[in-house]
Write an enzyme that holds these catalytic residues in place. Structure first.
Site, short mmCIF file in Angstrom:
data_model
loop_
_atom_site.label_atom_id
_atom_site.label_comp_id
_atom_site.label_asym_id
_atom_site.label_seq_id
_atom_site.Cartn_x
_atom_site.Cartn_y
_atom_site.Cartn_z
N ASP A 1 50.07 44.76 93.34
CA ASP A 1 48.95 43.94 92.87
C ASP A 1 47.66 44.73 93.03
OD1 ASP A 1 47.96 41.65 91.70
OD2 ASP A 1 47.57 40.66 93.61
N HIS B 1 35.35 39.83 91.04
CA HIS B 1 36.19 39.21 92.07
C HIS B 1 36.03 39.96 93.39
CE1 HIS B 1 39.59 37.34 94.08
NE2 HIS B 1 40.14 38.54 94.25
N GLU C 1 45.58 32.63 92.38
CA GLU C 1 44.80 33.72 91.78
C GLU C 1 45.25 33.88 90.33
OE1 GLU C 1 45.03 37.26 94.24
OE2 GLU C 1 43.38 36.50 95.50
N GLU D 1 45.88 35.79 87.28
CA GLU D 1 46.11 37.22 87.03
C GLU D 1 46.99 37.43 85.80
OE1 GLU D 1 47.16 39.71 90.28
OE2 GLU D 1 46.26 38.38 91.79
N ASP E 1 49.16 34.70 91.76
CA ASP E 1 49.34 35.29 93.09
C ASP E 1 48.86 34.27 94.12
OD1 ASP E 1 49.54 36.97 95.26
OD2 ASP E 1 47.70 38.06 94.82
N ARG F 1 44.46 31.84 102.28
CA ARG F 1 43.24 32.57 102.67
C ARG F 1 43.05 32.64 104.17
NH1 ARG F 1 42.74 35.32 98.14
NH2 ARG F 1 42.29 34.00 96.35
N GLN G 1 45.44 35.24 105.36
CA GLN G 1 44.94 36.53 104.85
C GLN G 1 43.74 37.03 105.65
OE1 GLN G 1 43.63 36.25 100.75
NE2 GLN G 1 43.06 38.41 100.62
N LYS H 1 50.14 36.59 101.30
CA LYS H 1 50.36 36.80 99.88
C LYS H 1 51.83 36.76 99.48
CE LYS H 1 46.19 38.16 98.35
NZ LYS H 1 45.58 37.66 97.12
N THR I 1 54.91 34.25 94.33
CA THR I 1 54.12 34.67 93.18
C THR I 1 54.85 34.15 91.95
OG1 THR I 1 53.32 36.65 94.32
CG2 THR I 1 53.20 36.67 91.92
N GLU J 1 36.52 31.73 95.39
CA GLU J 1 35.24 32.00 94.75
C GLU J 1 34.58 30.71 94.25
OE1 GLU J 1 35.32 35.60 92.00
OE2 GLU J 1 37.44 35.31 92.41
MN MN Z 1 46.10 39.05 93.76
#
Ligand code: MN
Length: 441
Positions: A133, A140, A207, A209, A241, A245, A248, A261, A265, A382
């Site tokens: 990834d 971002h 996420e 993506e 993804d 948080r 993480q 993570k 996915t 975000e």
């Molecule tokens: Mn990602």
């Protein structure tokens, strides 16, 4: 002669492929894998149907194509097709176009080989060996950097190195699917002044993506020049993804993402091929004035001319209550792949630049696709500023991060006047409550 459709597209004999706004017109022909009574089977999406490649092969529709193409069509995953030379892949695509186009000689022969998409369970399109990834959206990276490291949001390597980390292919699944909320180590309310806790993530996020599926690979110890990188791209899927948080944030230094993570996915089941995307290629967005030029191995006139892809991507949220009360999913973001700082080819070339072997069916994620605008942020971290600005939903609920029962879906398409439109269908995942946390024996 086949009359073009409303968007300038060639028509199929299958009416649902010709509807305005259809994701899977004749010009698309994306590949996927579906569950059938004889096991995983390759399919091509056309309108609201799936054409079985195994059935088409048995019915003689691919007569005259090379044996390697026949073998690839009978395989249980797309990897053998991805391993074929581009010329053979194009030959199969031309044949599929020829049998699906309006005016094709025997459409009635194909009708028994079509299944409705809505009755079909889709599987992962490829047997993904390795999954990487990237972090290719500068917006971002800067937005997340500001939250995690207010003093130096964008690290000095960002504008030179396409940053990435190795993901975990065992955690990939095909949409639509359910995702269990992960448990893990996270800091408690008093932060680092107390030991961390172990329990269900309280900051589960998505996420938005795009995934690149790799075609023919490179032997270990060799690299892939940027001029040749496009030949190594089989096609693109949508990729969620899922990210915890809180896990993480506590674990990511010094070696990067790990258990925050790799619990899940989600990939869209349909892979839109590089050939179908060709009409939507364009120059990448220029770097802002004052930014360094890419190093020579990441620069090539072809990449500067058409390394970009004009692809709109969207994310939607529907909570369990919203679905019960009949509210439409709320759009959380709409942005375009052109916001990326690095092209897909640059990421692929960089990945192999040290001699790392890529193999057919490997997956490269772009990283969260976030643009500069307030509606272009590709994850809740975000959008809600790590929970400091909760999102108000149309039914009065609010969200800082995802709650159990929430459903996230992605949509994406490419569209150009005179060319038409192709899309990816939907990439949907729903959050299940955490399993009981592990207890000492
Ligand atoms: Mn990602």
């Amino acid at each position: 002669m086949n009359a073009p459709g409303a968007g300038g597209q060639e028509l199929s004999w299958l009416p649902s492929a010709n509807l305005p706004g259809a994701d899977f017109p004749l010009a698309n022909l994306p590949y996927g894998v579906f569950a059938s009574s004889v096991g995983p089977t390759l399919g091509v999406a056309l309108g609201d149907r799936i054409l079985s490649l195994r059935a088409a092969l048995a019915g003689g529709e691919f007569a005259g194509l090379p044996e390697a193409v026949h073998a690839a069509c009978a395989a249980p995953a797309l990897n053998p097709l991805m391993a074929l030379p581009a010329s053979l892949r194009r030959g199969l695509r031309q044949r599929l176009h020829g049998i699906c186009v309006a005016g094709a000689p025997h459409p009635e022969r194909l009708e028994s080989m079509l299944a409705p998409q809505q009755d079909t369970r889709m599987l992962l399109p490829a047997d993904v060996g390795d999954y990487t990834d990237f972090y290719a959206s500068c917006d971002h990276a800067a937005n997340v950097g500001r939250l995690f490291r207010p003093d130096h949001p964008l690290l000095p390597n960002y504008k030179y190195v396409p940053v990435g980390y190795h993901g975990r292919s065992s955690s990939l699944g095909a949409a639509p699917e359910v995702i269990r909320r992960p448990c893990g180590q996270r800091l408690g309310p008093k932060g680092e002044s107390e030991p961390p806790e172990f329990g269900p993530s309280r900051q589960l996020d998505y996420e938005l993506e795009v995934g690149v599926l790799v075609a023919g690979g490179n032997p270990r110890g060799t690299s892939i020049p940027l001029a040749a990188a496009e030949e190594h791209i089989f096609g693109l899927c949508l990729l969620n993804d899922w990210s915890a948080r809180d896990i993480q944030r506590w674990e990511y230094q010094p070696l990067g993402p790990f258990l925050g993570k790799n619990f899940a996915t989600t990939l869209s089941p349909w892979v839109v091929t590089a050939e179908a995307l060709a009409p939507f290629r364009c120059p990448p967005r220029p770097r802002p004035p004052g930014d360094p030029a890419p190093l020579a191995y990441l620069d090539h006139p072809g990449d500067r001319a058409h390394g970009g892809l004009d692809m709109t991507v969207e994310a939607y949220l529907a909570t369990a209550a919203m679905r019960e009360q009949g509210f439409a999913p709320l759009r959380l973001s709409r942005t375009n792949l052109l916001v990326l700082y690095w092209t897909l080819a640059q990421m692929l070339t960089h990945h192999a630049s040290n001699g790392c072997p890529l193999r057919p069916g490997d997956l490269l994620g772009t990283g969260t696709v976030s643009g500069p605008g307030p509606d272009e942020r590709g994850c809740l971290l975000e959008i809600t500023q790590a929970g400091r600005q909760p999102l108000t939903l149309p039914n009065g609920e609010s969200r800082k991060f995802l709650e159990d029962g929430d459903e996230i879906s992605f949509r994406a398409w490419c569209e150009r006047p005179g060319v038409g439109r192709i899309g990816w269908g939907e990439c949907r995942g729903t959050i299940l409550p955490a399993a009981q946390p592990l207890q000492p024996a």
